[in-house]
Design a protein around this motif. Structure first.
Motif, short mmCIF file in Angstrom:
data_model
loop_
_atom_site.label_atom_id
_atom_site.label_comp_id
_atom_site.label_asym_id
_atom_site.label_seq_id
_atom_site.Cartn_x
_atom_site.Cartn_y
_atom_site.Cartn_z
N UNK A 112 0.92 -1.11 0.00
CA UNK A 112 0.00 0.00 0.00
C UNK A 112 0.96 1.15 0.00
N UNK A 113 0.99 1.86 -1.05
CA UNK A 113 2.02 2.90 -1.13
C UNK A 113 1.93 3.87 0.00
N UNK A 114 3.07 4.30 0.42
CA UNK A 114 3.15 5.15 1.59
C UNK A 114 2.42 6.46 1.35
N UNK A 115 1.69 6.86 2.34
CA UNK A 115 1.00 8.15 2.23
C UNK A 115 2.06 9.21 2.01
N UNK A 116 1.89 9.96 0.98
CA UNK A 116 2.87 11.00 0.69
C UNK A 116 2.16 12.32 0.82
#
Lengths: 144, 144
Positions: free
Chosen positions: A136-140
């Motif tokens: 889950x791509x890191x919250x950016x």
DNA sequence: TTGCAAGTTCAAGTCGACTTGAGGTCAAGA
DNA sequence: TCTTGACCTCAAGTCGACTTGAACTTGCAA
């Protein structure tokens, strides 16, 4: 109300001017004209931007959002699409919850090495077999 | 047990050979030697890969994971780091849950246009003011 | 009228985690 | 011995959402 300068839109929406230009280029928003070479925006653009923010927060891509703003004034937001997203979110939430519980346990686990903790090893197996689901791509967070 | 060929590691771990090479380059895993020019891996690499998968699933970046595998055999997994991640996940989960509920409502809302629905407008305002939080990057499933 | 902050365009860069392509090597089965 | 398919390296490409830089123009306050 008067038309807005790009800086004003930026200020009121919290979205950078560069992003606004980018969104215009993508067709997500549009300026109503120019004063000299400078863009002018209708105040309505703020609502549109809020809508975009909402869509992004819900996990839609800019392209998907663009589709909703298809030809014809009001946004055509497909209820099916919304349910689908909601369910997708639900699945994500479940995965993340499992993960969070695992992490909490690992953090509190008394075993000297995590490798000796059965719970940790169980989670590990789950991750290995892909059950926990990959990146889950890191919250950016945007810089705004 | 015998050392493993890269294809075998790939097959057993479900991770592509190209990714394994990439991980080795990053220092996340290491091969025990070569047969000719070909890498040989110790079967232990599978556990290490599971650990990496777990870390990824928990939201750690490859660089962060690399730090945990610091010098000295067993992974040095900081309990504080784990709690921190768990809390971060928790916040993410909360955001997503709010979002999901909003989406569900919007999907079921009887108003002809979402813009006429007070709940929708409330969520919209929340998104606009950044309360809902911006782009949780979309889950990007690996091709494997 | 002039100075300049703030606007403009267009191309290129960034970030993370990989993948892909080109071109080369070689272990092992026929 | 020959063939070949799996492996190798290294550089470059990909994806999404923007940001940054260079070079240029201009509205507007003084």
């Amino acid at each position: 109300m008067k038309d807005l300068d790009i800086a004003e839109v930026a200020q009121r929406s919290g979205i950078r001017a560069s992003t606004l230009r980018f969104y215009e280029e993508k067709g997500l928003i549009s300026s109503v004209g120019r004063r000299g070479m400078r863009r002018l925006f209708d105040p309505d653009v703020l609502e549109r931007l809020a809508l975009i923010a909402l869509g992004r927060a819900a996990g839609f891509s800019l392209d998907e959002i663009a589709l909703m703003f298809a030809p014809g004034g009001r946004p055509r937001i497909d209820r099916e699409m919304l349910s689908a997203k909601a369910e997708e979110l639900d699945r994500t939430i479940r995965r993340l919850s499992a993960m969070r519980d695992g992490l909490k346990h690992a953090a509190d686990c008394p075993e000297p090495s995590h490798m000796d903790c059965p719970t940790f090893r169980r989670i590990l197996r789950a991750a290995a077999t892909g059950m926990i689901g990959a990146p889950t791509k890191r919250p950016r967070r945007p810089l705004n």
